[in-house]
Design a protein around this motif. Structure first.
Motif, mmCIF file in Angstrom:
data_model
loop_
_atom_site.group_PDB
_atom_site.id
_atom_site.type_symbol
_atom_site.label_atom_id
_atom_site.label_comp_id
_atom_site.label_asym_id
_atom_site.label_seq_id
_atom_site.Cartn_x
_atom_site.Cartn_y
_atom_site.Cartn_z
ATOM 1 N N ALA A 353 -7.542 -13.791 26.856
ATOM 2 C CA ALA A 353 -6.100 -13.629 26.639
ATOM 3 C C ALA A 353 -5.436 -14.984 26.390
ATOM 4 N N LEU A 354 -5.889 -15.997 27.116
ATOM 5 C CA LEU A 354 -5.306 -17.342 26.947
ATOM 6 C C LEU A 354 -5.578 -17.890 25.556
ATOM 7 N N LYS A 355 -6.765 -17.574 25.037
ATOM 8 C CA LYS A 355 -7.119 -18.075 23.706
ATOM 9 C C LYS A 355 -6.218 -17.471 22.630
ATOM 10 N N GLU A 356 -5.598 -16.341 22.959
ATOM 11 C CA GLU A 356 -4.746 -15.658 21.976
ATOM 12 C C GLU A 356 -3.345 -16.255 21.896
ATOM 13 N N ILE A 357 -2.971 -17.062 22.904
ATOM 14 C CA ILE A 357 -1.575 -17.526 22.891
ATOM 15 C C ILE A 357 -1.490 -18.971 22.426
ATOM 16 N N ASP A 358 -0.365 -19.299 21.828
ATOM 17 C CA ASP A 358 -0.147 -20.656 21.333
ATOM 18 C C ASP A 358 0.029 -21.623 22.496
ATOM 19 N N GLY A 359 -0.364 -22.838 22.271
ATOM 20 C CA GLY A 359 -0.032 -23.883 23.224
ATOM 21 C C GLY A 359 -1.036 -24.026 24.344
ATOM 22 N N VAL A 360 -2.172 -23.357 24.236
ATOM 23 C CA VAL A 360 -3.175 -23.485 25.299
ATOM 24 C C VAL A 360 -4.485 -23.986 24.695
ATOM 25 N N GLU A 361 -5.108 -24.892 25.403
ATOM 26 C CA GLU A 361 -6.421 -25.374 24.984
ATOM 27 C C GLU A 361 -7.388 -25.129 26.139
ATOM 28 N N ILE A 362 -8.505 -24.516 25.832
ATOM 29 C CA ILE A 362 -9.482 -24.168 26.879
ATOM 30 C C ILE A 362 -10.686 -25.101 26.767
ATOM 31 N N ARG A 363 -11.069 -25.699 27.893
ATOM 32 C CA ARG A 363 -12.297 -26.504 27.919
ATOM 33 C C ARG A 363 -13.135 -26.043 29.118
ATOM 34 N N ASP A 364 -14.419 -26.222 29.048
ATOM 35 C CA ASP A 364 -15.240 -25.905 30.224
ATOM 36 C C ASP A 364 -15.175 -27.043 31.230
ATOM 37 N N TRP A 365 -15.263 -26.716 32.481
ATOM 38 C CA TRP A 365 -15.238 -27.716 33.557
ATOM 39 C C TRP A 365 -16.534 -27.614 34.347
#
Lengths: 567, 567
Positions: A353-365
């Motif tokens: 869901a986060l990947k679908e919204i603008d302004g978010v960048e996902i990285r693995d930790w």
């Protein structure tokens, strides 16, 4: 006025007196009647049958909307308080979550606040008229304070915790006191004094702990805002288990003066008070009410004079306007104990869901030796090897409960430390914090003109536990929560989904990494977790409490939480 | 490159090797020659005879003006560094204040900075090109670090303290390393390794300690800005004794990563690094350069993320524009040891001058059990009863010096604590801090709309010791300094006057209150203190470092410090 409990000849008689005191406190008007003795496993819908439409309407309104209506006079504090008192009394019958209801005190205060509003035409403060529940441990003047010890039932402090004063001057109405486990050191909620608080969605599961009464009470909407404490997950475990929201603030933000005074001087790892709520805004209302412009550090010099930096969270941390993105590091697994399938799915679904919204960048930790963090926490929780606890239990003769025994007697790190050992463990804690900070620095993508790293991960998204609420007496892995106490990172928990027998199949081929992992793996059978909520956790660097809440605000304003079920 | 010192067969031989290493480092060009073997008691004017007019001009320019000239290119860093190197070498001959001069390292860095300025047309940072001296204890990569222990002379760390990195990236040129006493725990400056650093104004008096080399070096203007550390007065005692300026910041403001790493984990009372300077602006330049916009907390998570709040100091604390006044509480005496006549006079004269200027309000401040604060400090300094120190001294066979013996072996509070004792003393510290905070709250004259007290005293003005610089081996009352370490209050020391035989008569009729007071009273004879500077101290609440400096800026911009002599 009830007569305060007193020590009796045996601990069992003392328990009876204390429970009678609690039950007497539930005597509210109009009385609740007709509650069945045989309750279903999931009691979450029962309040609908026993409360009036108005009471239901009030108690199911999120706290931020209640505050608006209270401030405008659309709702009186007496009406709101009365509704929550009745619903809290019902929650007690359903989950055993209270140590005391405070109808007289709360209604008297609510009346004063209503009078204030009608006289002055404006609310007394940002929490004007809102009922707030508190964990028993949070000192309330002229009420018994027993810390769940039978041997303490005679203790009646004369002054409230400073936090209570701040909440009350902000307009809060303290209406209920909630259960905590023996030693206040289980991620569950059972004591000899009050028995076991169960999960409102499934009574064979725990409500979590140690602020487990708050979790059950909030889930049943007997309160919209509560206060717990957290030294190893104690506001976050019940929030995750019960499908509500919680924040463990950084140490030194929320006042602790007058709470746990016996532990003053033990500074290597410290409990912090934090809010729990039925909504995101409940958490932020609490932090703003207590910190913004209040300067509690003037009275409590151990506090950090940061106030509450909403502006900084917005302007310095990330900004839509400037095109900066919210950079979320996702920790899927802590490398020690693999989360159960429902938690894995919750993470997957939220990340999608986060990947679908603008302004978010996902990285693995990548986690950094989380087993080491646990060895530090577990060594510093009881540096005297549990001698204080042993003495308090022995004083009344009450027995050790299984999870008390587990965390003190069966815990290989719990031993009496010498002073040099204490220094060594504290040094390990500090070195671990420095290492983790450098891990975070490694996520930078550049430097500004003064050499300050930029582009770092803003917050971490991770499990709030190795599964949903465990079956009673099985909460034996603290790593996903205590990790952030060791680092002293602020961490918020929020509801994401519910265990789904169909989707959350057990991975029969999984080969556990270690004994803890095996224990957790064995525990999982989808059917055991019927209806259990699943929460996740958002974590920030030390002192970045504002950023954690700003990020959670950003997320929850764009993605409905809990996630809608795919139907 | 000099060969690093090594352990020899006896400690005396090791000392000889270390002193040879130091002396070799003094080999600068052009060499200093003709310095008399028999020095006068007051050596403060001697540099005038041995330095060129240009060197004198540079080294007698306050650091803030040097920084302007360095930033504009009016002065090259090489020229400035060369002048301070020669003056520092001279200061070593006159007072024995250095452990090592760093001519090659400093001149190479100065050259780089000059090249940077000519290439880029702008300075590299706010300390561009300025020579900065450091106490030996502050780790410098690839240079020996012995903490004044003979047994440590082989230790050569590979990384500098983080503070050094921050200073160097701000443009500082580290040019000299300065002496500290055995154990780094005297308010004087004598070690077996380097001997005794004396007061440049009167060689029978101490330069103070533990950052005593900095005190003497700055007084002789062999440096304009230095860095010391302070756990019980160690930047403030030498500043007061030598007539210069110093700030002990609140713990958690200035980076300590890589300094005193053996003490990590010992958190009940902690050393802090702080600036010492020939001017007020030197202190503020240091704090701004290290904290403003640098975010050192990203690397060192124990730091409080306050940055440096010049604006807040101006707008929230007091304001000429708004008609708010600087409210100064004056503590004439700590109630334990009465200050000597020169200190009493310094306070009187400064308070009289303050009463003459607009915008200042003077109130008396009653001390609160300062003897209790000392018992806390003295118990927490060596919680193992000095066992670590004993072991380090025994390792080389070097003898205990008198003031080491005094603070460890003759100190009734220095004993091996058990873990519960450590908790108890830490609790006493915390309770004392809470009491002192409530004392401060009692000075409020009102409340704002949120219930925050207003009109409180802003800063305290008080002695920086029970007298001017004591005769050697007599610095045995720490109360005026360690008091603020126990409370963790920021405290600045500044020069006010000089002992005046005529004005500062001994009060022969005084009847001491206790043994310490009697010792201090006995010590005073005006003639012993000829030419000794007298400093005073300005103290703020915890974390109000900016306010202390803003208040001192306000005062020193209106009253010339030191005060002019009435002639």
């Amino acid at each position: 006025m009830s007569v305060f409990p007193k020590q009796m000849d045996t601990w069992q008689e003392t328990v009876a007196v204390v429970q009678q005191y609690r039950d007497n406190s539930l005597d509210i008007d109009p009385p609740l009647s007709g509650i069945p003795l045989n309750l279903p496993s999931n009691v979450s819908e029962i309040p609908r049958k026993f409360l009036s439409a108005i009471e239901l309407d009030i108690t199911e309104t999120p706290p931020e909307h209640l505050l608006e209506k209270l401030a405008s006079g659309e709702l009186s504090s007496v009406a709101v308080t009365q509704a929550f008192l009745r619903r809290a009394a019902l929650a007690q019958r359903l989950t055993n979550c209270l140590t005391e209801l405070l109808p007289r005190r709360a209604l008297a205060r609510a009346k004063e606040l209503d009078d204030h509003l009608s006289q002055h035409g404006k609310p007394i403060g940002p929490l004007h008229g809102l009922p707030v529940s508190i964990k028993e441990q949070i000192t309330l003047a002229d009420h018994p304070l027993n810390y769940s010890y039978v041997s303490w039932v005679d203790n009646v402090p004369r002054h409230s915790a400073y936090l209570i004063d701040l909440l009350e001057t902000a307009g809060a109405v303290i209406h209920a006191r909630t259960t905590q486990p023996q030693l206040i050191m289980h991620l569950e909620c059972a004591s000899n004094l009050y028995g076991t608080t169960v999960n409102p969605f499934n009574c064979s599961l725990t409500s979590g702990g140690s602020s487990g009464g708050e979790g059950a009470l909030l889930a049943l909407k007997g309160s919209a805002l509560g206060v717990g404490t957290d030294i190893g997950g104690s506001v976050r475990s019940p929030a995750a288990n019960c499908g509500v929201w919680a924040l463990r603030p950084t140490t030194g933000r929320v006042p602790m003066l007058g709470i746990d005074e016996d532990y003053i001087g033990q500074e290597a790892i410290r409990a912090v008070a934090g809010p729990m709520s039925t909504s995101f805004e409940g958490l932020r209302s609490f932090m703003r009410a207590v910190l913004r412009g209040r300067k509690p550090e003037l009275k409590e010099p151990g506090l950090i004079p940061l106030g509450w930096r909403d502006d900084e969270a917005k302007s310095h941390f990330w900004s839509e306007e400037k095109g900066w993105r919210l950079k979320i590091g996702v920790m899927w697994d802590d490398g020690v104990v693999k989360p159960h399938p429902p938690v894995q799915r919750a993470l997957r679904e939220l990340v999608e869901a986060l990947k679908e919204i603008d302004g978010v960048e996902i990285r693995d930790w990548e986690p950094y030796h989380h087993d080491q963090a646990w060895s530090i926490a577990a060594s510093l929780y009881f540096p005297d090897g549990g001698a204080d606890e042993e003495r308090e239990l022995r004083a009344s003769g009450e027995p050790w409960l299984p999870l008390s025994r587990w965390i003190v007697k069966d815990n290989p790190f719990c031993k009496e430390l010498g002073m040099h050992d204490l220094w060594d463990w504290t040094a390990k804690r500090e070195q671990y914090r420095i290492k983790y900070a450098s891990r975070w620095l490694e996520t930078a993508t550049g430097d500004d003109e003064r050499g300050v790293p930029t582009g770092m991960v803003d917050v971490l998204l991770c499990p709030a536990g190795p599964g949903a609420a465990p079956p009673l007496e099985n909460s034996k892995y603290w790593g996903y929560l205590a990790q952030w106490n060791v680092l002293d990172y602020p961490a918020a928990v929020f509801p994401v989904t519910t265990v789904d027998k169909g989707a959350d199949k057990k991975d029969q081929s999984y080969r556990p990494r270690n004994e803890q992992d095996a224990f957790n793996h064995e525990l999982y059978e989808p059917e055991r977790y019927t209806d259990a909520p699943v929460g996740l956790q958002l974590v920030g660097r030390i002192y970045e409490d504002e950023k954690v809440l700003a990020a959670l605000d950003f997320i929850s304003s764009r993605i409905q939480l809990p996630l809608r079920k795919a139907t």
